[in-house]
Design an enzyme around this catalytic site. Structure first.
Site, PDB file in Angstrom:
ATOM      1  CB  VAL A  60      -0.755  -8.029  -3.657  1.00  0.00           C
ATOM      2  CG1 VAL A  60      -0.407  -6.698  -4.314  1.00  0.00           C
ATOM      3  CG2 VAL A  60      -0.553  -7.946  -2.141  1.00  0.00           C
ATOM      4  N   PRO A  61      -3.581  -7.933  -5.925  1.00  0.00           N
ATOM      5  CG  PRO A  61      -5.477  -6.596  -6.200  1.00  0.00           C
ATOM      6  CD  PRO A  61      -4.433  -6.991  -5.197  1.00  0.00           C
ATOM      7  CB  CYS A  62       0.038  -7.869  -9.748  1.00  0.00           C
ATOM      8  SG  CYS A  62       0.346  -9.637  -9.724  1.00  0.00           S
ATOM      9  CG  HIS A  63      -5.339 -10.704 -11.033  1.00  0.00           C
ATOM     10  ND1 HIS A  63      -5.022 -10.848  -9.688  1.00  0.00           N
ATOM     11  CD2 HIS A  63      -6.686 -10.549 -11.087  1.00  0.00           C
ATOM     12  CE1 HIS A  63      -6.139 -10.790  -8.974  1.00  0.00           C
ATOM     13  NE2 HIS A  63      -7.160 -10.598  -9.792  1.00  0.00           N
TER      14      HIS A  63
END
Length: 158
Positions: free
Chosen positions: A120-123
């Site tokens: 889950v690409p919170c970056h």
């Protein structure tokens, strides 16, 4: 709940999950890890897909996910999954997509509690001014991940 530790270019990672899906993927801030030689069957696909991602062979994950969180947090995490590989968005834009521009702090808080590092690409969420804002796994990892996904690779001068 099964657990496995794997090597990544950003240090060790821990994957946790069971037949209901992957519950968490965490970057670890220690090198004092015993890596598992045998990966539990329910975690094999996750470990394989993460390896492909870090090798530059995968841009999307196809995994059954089962993170623990509030309904609001899960809505934020679902929205994070819509950010395309190699792109970024701001906390403000994310708040707008969720329907409440005033919820920016709550959105940032949910983003920070994302239990599925990389998947889950919170970056991919940055400040409205383009700044690298807080990142639980460390700003240096966030920069690495964004550079890894960038279509514009830095060329060597030598």
């Amino acid at each position: 709940m099964m657990t496995v530790h794997i090597k990544t270019p950003l240090g060790p990672a821990r994957i946790r999950g069971d037949e209901n899906g992957i519950a968490s993927v965490s970057a670890l801030n220690t090198e004092d890890i015993t890596y598992d030689e045998v990966i539990p069957e329910v975690l094999e696909d996750c470990a394989y897909q993460l390896r492909e991602y870090f090798e530059g062979k995968r841009q999307e994950f196809d995994l059954k996910l089962n993170p623990e969180g509030s309904d609001f947090q899960k809505r934020v995490w679902d929205e994070l999954l819509k950010i395309p590989y190699g792109k970024t968005t701001s906390y403000l834009e994310l708040s707008k997509k969720l329907g409440d521009v005033k919820a920016i702090r709550a959105v940032a808080g949910a983003n920070g509690k994302n239990p599925l590092w990389v998947i889950v690409p919170c970056h991919r969420v940055i400040g409205s001014d383009g700044s690298m804002t807080g990142y639980g796994a460390g700003i240096w990892r966030k920069k690495w991940l964004l550079e890894h996904e960038s279509p514009y690779k830095q060329q060597s001068l030598f």
